[in-house]
Motif scaffolding. Structure first.
Motif, PDB file in Angstrom:
ATOM      1  N   TRP A 193       0.836  -1.197   0.000  1.00 36.01           N
ATOM      2  CA  TRP A 193       0.000   0.000   0.000  1.00 36.01           C
ATOM      3  C   TRP A 193       0.868   1.242   0.000  1.00 36.01           C
ATOM      4  CZ3 TRP A 193      -2.806   1.989   4.949  1.00 36.01           C
ATOM      5  CH2 TRP A 193      -3.695   3.017   4.616  1.00 36.01           C
ATOM      6  N   TYR A 238       1.180   4.142   1.463  1.00 30.88           N
ATOM      7  CA  TYR A 238       0.620   4.524   2.769  1.00 30.88           C
ATOM      8  C   TYR A 238       0.071   5.940   2.771  1.00 30.88           C
ATOM      9  CZ  TYR A 238       0.518   4.205   7.896  1.00 30.88           C
ATOM     10  OH  TYR A 238       0.140   4.144   9.201  1.00 30.88           O
ATOM     11  N   SER A 247       8.023   5.304   1.167  1.00 29.92           N
ATOM     12  CA  SER A 247       6.670   5.627   1.639  1.00 29.92           C
ATOM     13  C   SER A 247       5.717   4.435   1.640  1.00 29.92           C
ATOM     14  CB  SER A 247       6.058   6.746   0.777  1.00 29.92           C
ATOM     15  OG  SER A 247       5.830   6.299  -0.551  1.00 29.92           O
ATOM     16  N   SER A 248       6.045   3.371   0.931  1.00 33.77           N
ATOM     17  CA  SER A 248       5.131   2.228   0.849  1.00 33.77           C
ATOM     18  C   SER A 248       5.088   1.472   2.177  1.00 33.77           C
ATOM     19  CB  SER A 248       5.542   1.271  -0.266  1.00 33.77           C
ATOM     20  OG  SER A 248       5.450   1.896  -1.522  1.00 33.77           O
ATOM     21  N   ARG A 249       3.930   0.889   2.456  1.00 33.44           N
ATOM     22  CA  ARG A 249       3.760   0.040   3.629  1.00 33.44           C
ATOM     23  C   ARG A 249       3.237  -1.321   3.180  1.00 33.44           C
ATOM     24  NH1 ARG A 249       6.433   2.313   7.577  1.00 33.44           N
ATOM     25  NH2 ARG A 249       5.257   1.098   9.105  1.00 33.44           N
ATOM     26  N   VAL A 296       0.933  -4.357   4.628  1.00 32.72           N
ATOM     27  CA  VAL A 296      -0.064  -4.570   5.672  1.00 32.72           C
ATOM     28  C   VAL A 296      -0.444  -6.047   5.681  1.00 32.72           C
ATOM     29  CG1 VAL A 296      -2.291  -3.770   6.566  1.00 32.72           C
ATOM     30  CG2 VAL A 296      -0.929  -2.260   5.111  1.00 32.72           C
ATOM     31  N   GLU A 325      -3.108   9.051   7.630  1.00 33.97           N
ATOM     32  CA  GLU A 325      -2.124   8.001   7.867  1.00 33.97           C
ATOM     33  C   GLU A 325      -1.615   7.978   9.304  1.00 33.97           C
ATOM     34  OE1 GLU A 325       2.146   8.930   6.472  1.00 33.97           O
ATOM     35  OE2 GLU A 325       0.861   9.766   4.933  1.00 33.97           O
ATOM     36  N   ASN A 371       1.661  -3.337  10.224  1.00 32.94           N
ATOM     37  CA  ASN A 371       2.227  -2.900   8.951  1.00 32.94           C
ATOM     38  C   ASN A 371       3.698  -2.592   9.132  1.00 32.94           C
ATOM     39  OD1 ASN A 371       2.591   0.289   9.116  1.00 32.94           O
ATOM     40  ND2 ASN A 371       0.726  -0.256  10.226  1.00 32.94           N
ATOM     41  N   SER A 372       4.412  -2.540   8.038  1.00 30.51           N
ATOM     42  CA  SER A 372       5.845  -2.293   8.077  1.00 30.51           C
ATOM     43  C   SER A 372       6.286  -1.632   6.787  1.00 30.51           C
ATOM     44  CB  SER A 372       6.602  -3.616   8.263  1.00 30.51           C
ATOM     45  OG  SER A 372       8.008  -3.436   8.163  1.00 30.51           O
ATOM     46  N   GLY A 373       7.394  -0.907   6.865  1.00 33.89           N
ATOM     47  CA  GLY A 373       8.003  -0.351   5.678  1.00 33.89           C
ATOM     48  C   GLY A 373       8.796  -1.403   4.917  1.00 33.89           C
ATOM     49  N   VAL A 421      10.568  -6.879   3.817  1.00 40.28           N
ATOM     50  CA  VAL A 421       9.726  -6.181   4.793  1.00 40.28           C
ATOM     51  C   VAL A 421      10.140  -6.647   6.189  1.00 40.28           C
ATOM     52  CG1 VAL A 421       7.352  -5.673   5.463  1.00 40.28           C
ATOM     53  CG2 VAL A 421       7.879  -6.255   3.073  1.00 40.28           C
TER      54      VAL A 421
END
Length: 255
Positions: free
Chosen positions: A45, A47, A82-84, A86, A98, A105-107, A126
């Protein structure tokens, strides 16, 4: 090839032909689809954004590594800043800013795309998945794409639920699955708009925006990656985890 579409931007007309709720099915049901809870299928995602072209799915294969589609990186913009990712089959409230979003969730700290430009596969690392000990898929050991012809499989992802791409309720709030029969299989691919497997659902359902990179499970193991849909034939294309792809995954991840 004009009918081939990556699972990103959909016309309402194409969608409306697909998302028809059968009798006694939930309002958001997909023909031939079902609600699912595969812990190893995760969501990628962008984020803090509410946009279907900024969503993808992926498969946790171990040690925090997620197998997904290359076009999720090259075209949709999955990135390390910036993406996560989930997990846990989240029911996401798209109205939350956000900094108020909660859930596991994690980067992402590393992205490796397949070196063959025609193979729509990528690996993203991840750290949070490994730390949380999220379930993993067992990978197909090798073989060829042709070995999967006529296989009965299930595809999992986080695609749209309704035919209105601008509607809040169209955004997938949970994971779903779709039964597939692989009718076409070929190891050889000629360009980036090709794929090794073509699957059909017996009831005419297929995967859409947000399902790119999702999990194709055949014979109990992760056997492919969702990469595209064909509206006219109501089918999906997948990259096969065959011997060359399995070797690339091992070289990259050690798995």
């Amino acid at each position: 090839m004009a009918r081939f579409k990556k699972l990103r931007f959909l016309a309402a007309a194409a969608l409306s032909a697909v998302f028809v709720a059968p009798v006694a099915a939930p309002a958001h049901a997909v023909v031939g689809g079902f609600n699912s809870n595969q812990s190893a299928t995760v969501r990628l995602w962008a984020y803090g954004y509410k946009a279907p072209d900024l969503l993808c799915s992926g498969s946790h294969i171990g040690d925090g590594w997620v197998l997904t589609a290359k076009h999720c990186v090259d075209d949709i913009g999955v990135n390390t800043w910036s993406s996560r990712v989930v997990w846990g089959n989240p029911r996401i409230n798209w109205n939350l800013p956000e900094d108020q979003y909660t859930g596991p969730n994690s980067g992402i700290d590393r992205i490796v795309t397949h070196p063959d430009e025609n193979k729509d596969m990528a690996l993203v690392h991840v750290p949070g998945l490994a730390q949380a000990r999220v379930a993993t898929y067992r990978l197909r050991d090798g073989g060829t794409a042709e070995d999967l012809k006529n296989a009965r499989c299930t595809a999992y992802g986080y695609g749209l639920w309704e035919d209105d791409i601008d509607s809040e309720s169209s955004y997938a709030q949970r994971q779903r699955g779709l039964k597939m029969k692989i009718r076409y299989a070929s190891t050889s691919i000629k360009n980036s708009n090709s794929a090794q497997l073509r699957g059909y659902n017996d009831r005419g359902g297929f995967l859409v925006t947000g399902d790119s990179g999702g999990s194709l499970v055949c014979n109990g193991v992760l056997s492919g990656v969702t990469v595209a849909y064909w509206p006219k034939s109501k089918s999906n294309s997948f990259m096969s985890i065959s011997a060359p792809e399995r070797n690339w995954i091992h070289r990259t991840t050690g798995i």
